[in-house]
Write a protein that holds these residues in place. Structure first.
Motif, mmCIF file in Angstrom:
data_model
loop_
_atom_site.group_PDB
_atom_site.id
_atom_site.type_symbol
_atom_site.label_atom_id
_atom_site.label_comp_id
_atom_site.label_asym_id
_atom_site.label_seq_id
_atom_site.Cartn_x
_atom_site.Cartn_y
_atom_site.Cartn_z
ATOM 1 N N VAL A 123 1.051 -0.769 -0.217
ATOM 2 C CA VAL A 123 0.156 -0.089 0.323
ATOM 3 C C VAL A 123 0.324 1.601 -0.112
ATOM 4 O O VAL A 123 1.683 0.832 0.946
ATOM 5 N N LYS A 124 0.319 2.485 -0.583
ATOM 6 C CA LYS A 124 0.783 3.534 -0.718
ATOM 7 C C LYS A 124 0.970 4.567 -0.618
ATOM 8 O O LYS A 124 0.557 5.782 -1.460
ATOM 9 N N GLY A 125 0.276 4.587 0.548
ATOM 10 C CA GLY A 125 -0.785 5.777 1.179
ATOM 11 C C GLY A 125 -0.271 6.022 2.867
ATOM 12 O O GLY A 125 0.269 4.986 3.276
ATOM 13 N N SER A 153 8.108 -2.069 -2.776
ATOM 14 C CA SER A 153 7.579 -0.777 -3.432
ATOM 15 C C SER A 153 8.321 -0.667 -4.418
ATOM 16 O O SER A 153 9.337 -1.837 -3.990
ATOM 17 N N GLY A 154 8.092 0.040 -5.311
ATOM 18 C CA GLY A 154 8.733 0.288 -7.156
ATOM 19 C C GLY A 154 8.099 0.834 -8.146
ATOM 20 O O GLY A 154 6.617 0.886 -7.685
ATOM 21 N N PRO A 155 8.548 0.717 -9.528
ATOM 22 C CA PRO A 155 8.152 1.753 -10.397
ATOM 23 C C PRO A 155 6.970 0.349 -10.844
ATOM 24 O O PRO A 155 7.314 -0.318 -11.736
ATOM 25 N N LEU A 208 5.432 9.482 -1.153
ATOM 26 C CA LEU A 208 5.738 10.516 -1.894
ATOM 27 C C LEU A 208 5.941 10.952 -3.295
ATOM 28 O O LEU A 208 5.389 11.781 -3.408
ATOM 29 N N LYS A 209 5.843 9.646 -4.130
ATOM 30 C CA LYS A 209 5.913 10.458 -5.141
ATOM 31 C C LYS A 209 4.501 10.319 -6.091
ATOM 32 O O LYS A 209 4.449 10.865 -6.927
ATOM 33 N N ASN A 210 3.364 10.278 -4.878
ATOM 34 C CA ASN A 210 2.169 10.211 -5.195
ATOM 35 C C ASN A 210 2.012 11.655 -5.958
ATOM 36 O O ASN A 210 0.945 12.220 -6.393
ATOM 37 N N LEU A 211 2.733 12.144 -5.013
ATOM 38 C CA LEU A 211 1.723 13.866 -4.835
ATOM 39 C C LEU A 211 2.718 14.322 -5.720
ATOM 40 O O LEU A 211 2.546 15.357 -6.082
ATOM 41 N N GLY A 261 12.640 5.569 -9.290
ATOM 42 C CA GLY A 261 12.051 5.180 -10.279
ATOM 43 C C GLY A 261 10.708 5.220 -10.334
ATOM 44 O O GLY A 261 10.375 5.100 -11.387
ATOM 45 N N ASP A 262 10.015 4.754 -9.090
ATOM 46 C CA ASP A 262 8.730 5.195 -9.054
ATOM 47 C C ASP A 262 8.097 6.332 -9.165
ATOM 48 O O ASP A 262 7.187 6.566 -9.716
ATOM 49 N N LEU A 263 8.891 6.577 -9.094
ATOM 50 C CA LEU A 263 8.874 8.665 -9.310
ATOM 51 C C LEU A 263 8.190 8.906 -10.801
ATOM 52 O O LEU A 263 7.668 9.282 -11.599
ATOM 53 N N ALA A 265 8.286 6.164 -12.817
ATOM 54 C CA ALA A 265 6.762 5.652 -13.694
ATOM 55 C C ALA A 265 5.600 6.759 -13.585
ATOM 56 O O ALA A 265 4.672 6.725 -14.334
ATOM 57 N N THR A 266 5.662 6.581 -12.078
ATOM 58 C CA THR A 266 3.840 7.631 -12.111
ATOM 59 C C THR A 266 4.102 8.696 -12.952
ATOM 60 O O THR A 266 2.908 8.651 -13.121
ATOM 61 N N CYS A 267 5.188 9.747 -12.969
ATOM 62 C CA CYS A 267 4.947 10.950 -13.398
ATOM 63 C C CYS A 267 4.539 10.583 -14.798
ATOM 64 O O CYS A 267 3.900 11.315 -16.025
ATOM 65 N N PRO A 270 0.970 7.699 -18.438
ATOM 66 C CA PRO A 270 -1.137 7.572 -18.333
ATOM 67 C C PRO A 270 -1.760 6.610 -17.462
ATOM 68 O O PRO A 270 -3.178 7.013 -16.776
ATOM 69 N N LEU A 271 -1.451 5.501 -17.482
ATOM 70 C CA LEU A 271 -2.012 4.615 -16.772
ATOM 71 C C LEU A 271 -2.110 5.114 -14.890
ATOM 72 O O LEU A 271 -3.297 4.356 -14.131
ATOM 73 N N SER A 272 -1.474 6.219 -14.562
ATOM 74 C CA SER A 272 -1.155 6.467 -12.866
ATOM 75 C C SER A 272 -2.265 6.892 -12.572
ATOM 76 O O SER A 272 -3.069 8.352 -13.140
ATOM 77 N N ARG A 273 -3.854 6.155 -11.355
ATOM 78 C CA ARG A 273 -4.390 7.074 -11.186
ATOM 79 C C ARG A 273 -3.721 8.510 -10.782
ATOM 80 O O ARG A 273 -4.690 9.367 -10.798
ATOM 81 N N ASN A 274 -2.968 8.343 -9.471
ATOM 82 C CA ASN A 274 -2.832 10.164 -9.403
ATOM 83 C C ASN A 274 -2.353 11.039 -10.530
ATOM 84 O O ASN A 274 -2.327 11.814 -10.251
HETATM 85 O O1 LIG Z 1 -1.782 3.929 -10.098
HETATM 86 P P1 LIG Z 1 -0.701 4.832 -9.600
HETATM 87 O O2 LIG Z 1 -0.959 6.690 -9.488
HETATM 88 O O3 LIG Z 1 -1.276 4.909 -7.842
HETATM 89 O O4 LIG Z 1 0.835 4.455 -9.152
HETATM 90 C C1 LIG Z 1 1.146 3.101 -9.410
HETATM 91 C C2 LIG Z 1 1.919 2.360 -8.521
HETATM 92 O O5 LIG Z 1 1.844 2.845 -7.245
HETATM 93 C C3 LIG Z 1 3.427 3.065 -9.165
HETATM 94 O O6 LIG Z 1 4.118 2.015 -8.980
#
Ligand SMILES: O=P(O)(O)OC[C@H](O)CO
Ligand SMILES: NC(=O)c1ccc[n+]([C@@H]2O[C@H](COP(=O)([O-])OP(=O)(O)OC[C@H]3O[C@@H](n4cnc5c(N)ncnc54)[C@H](O)[C@@H]3O)[C@@H](O)[C@H]2O)c1
Length: 365
Positions: A123-125, A153-155, A208-211, A261-263, A265-267, A270-274
């Motif tokens: 979980v990333k929260g 955790s990771g990308p 933090l990468k989510n923010l 790495g995760d920063l 991928a998430t930034c 377009p699949l990232s929900r954040n």
């Molecule tokens: O879709 P997000 O923004 O929750 O990101 C998913 C994963 O945390 C990427 O590693």
């Protein structure tokens, strides 16, 4: 041109994990994908789904059409909506539920846990009411030692991994042997898992990468280009690192898969929900409208207030996260988010300082 065959990279974990029973709690996009990774690594996996219809679709059709459309799940993967069945014989229990429900989920599963089991957060929260990280919530709720708690955790964008596109992650536990056991369980041919003992850094990287991804989404929605985004990613990493180090993390972790790495991928995805939630807000949708449009968990939105609360307590300045908060609360227009407004300096500051940022010794930001 040579017709020699190219060796295929395989993993011997299929045999190393033979007979290893594991449980995954949560059957959204990440829980289901991670269950596939564990199965493909050779573990005997049972997923727990809150909704019986999802458990039944995974168990019978080997599909989860709501969260992973078009993905065929392993034939050996089992699913149930009964916690006792899911947890029976599981030494490793992977948690993939939203951060704000984890505490209640842990209370529900506690009666069925093996006393020697290890709980691994995916979980990333951060818990809003307590500002605790998920490993802290696990320790607090179940009253167990940190050597029984791990983090991965990771990308790791779920849908890409479900399609077996290769990536890596880090398994972390204060006990290196436990971290190695976790990593072995989830090392599949397309999923390479490294280890560390820096739980704080590994966990905070994912939070933090989510923010920062929200900030990237916002400026993307406004229509800003790559310079703005590169500046936010770079300064965002500095904010992440300073906050994590002030919280006890090793700065090296933040330049690894669980941080940079995760920063990236998430930034970028377009699949990232954040990223997507930020983009909708940048396009002018309210926070409420954005929540309604999102069918899945965007952890960043609930993590902004507790992270800023902790930052203020620790004397850390987080200009980008502060701006995200102002945009979310409607006190700043999305078009004003950017590094140009982050600080008002009388004298231009150095971009980088050599050495590690130290809490209380002036901000690197
Ligand atoms: O879709 P997000 O923004 O929750 O990101 C998913 C994963 O945390 C990427 O590693
Ligand atoms: N999706 C990814 O790419 C990804 C990758 C790595 C980490 N994560 C993290 O994994 C966690 C779960 O995210 P996800 O992507 O699976 O979210 P999701 O929105 O796809 O799924 C969440 C799941 O939790 C269930 N749920 C909702 N309320 C619940 C409750 N009260 N009790 C139990 N279950 C409940 C939902 O029904 C759903 O099955 C998040 O913290 C996320 O940051 C996600």
């Amino acid at each position: 041109m040579s017709t020699k065959s190219i060796p295929v990279v395989t993993s011997n974990n299929g045999t190393r994990n033979r007979g290893r029973k594991v449980a995954v709690i949560g059957s959204g996009s990440w829980g289901t994908t991670f269950a596939k990774v564990l199965s493909d690594a050779g573990c005997e996996v049972t997923v727990w789904a809150r909704r019986p219809e999802i458990a039944s679709e995974i168990q019978v059709a080997k599909r989860n059409s709501q969260y992973l459309p078009g993905i065929n799940l392993p034939k050996t993967l089992k699913a149930t909506d009964d916690l006792a069945t899911a947890l029976k014989g599981a030494r490793l229990v992977f948690l993939a539920v939203p951060s704000q429900t984890l505490r209640q989920n842990l209370l529900d599963l506690e009666p069925f846990l093996d006393r020697r089991s290890v709980l691994v957060s995916l979980v990333k929260g951060v818990e809003q009411t307590t500002t605790m990280r998920m490993s802290e919530v696990i320790i607090d709720t179940l009253d167990i030692g940190p050597e029984r708690v791990g983090v991965i955790s990771g990308p790791n964008i779920a849908l890409e991994i479900a399609k077996e596109q290769p990536t890596g992650a880090v398994a972390s536990c204060v006990d290196l042997q436990v971290a190695q056991e976790i990593a072995t369980s989830c090392s599949a041919p397309y999923f390479r898992t490294y280890v560390n003992t820096d739980v704080v850094g590994t966990e905070l990287g994912g939070v933090l990468k989510n923010l920062i991804a929200l900030a990237i989404g916002i400026v993307d929605g406004v229509g800003y280009g790559e310079n703005t985004k590169a500046a936010i990613i770079t300064r965002g990493l500095a904010e992440m690192t300073e906050f994590a180090v002030a919280s006890g993390a090793d700065p090296v972790t933040l330049s690894g898969l669980a941080g940079l790495g995760d920063l990236i991928a998430t930034c970028q995805s377009p699949l990232s929900r954040n990223n997507t939630a930020g983009r909708l807000i940048g396009q002018g949708y309210s926070q409420e409208e954005t929540r309604e449009q999102m069918q899945q968990t965007a952890e960043g939105i609930t993590s902004v207030p507790p992270v800023l609360e902790l930052a203020h307590e620790r004397g850390i300045v987080m200009p980008i996260v502060e701006q995200v908060q102002m945009v979310l609360s409607g006190t700043m227009a999305p078009k004003n988010l950017g590094p140009h407004l982050a600080t008002e300096d009388d004298v231009p500051r150095p971009e980088l300082r050599l050495g590690v940022p130290q809490p209380g010794v002036g901000s690197a930001l």
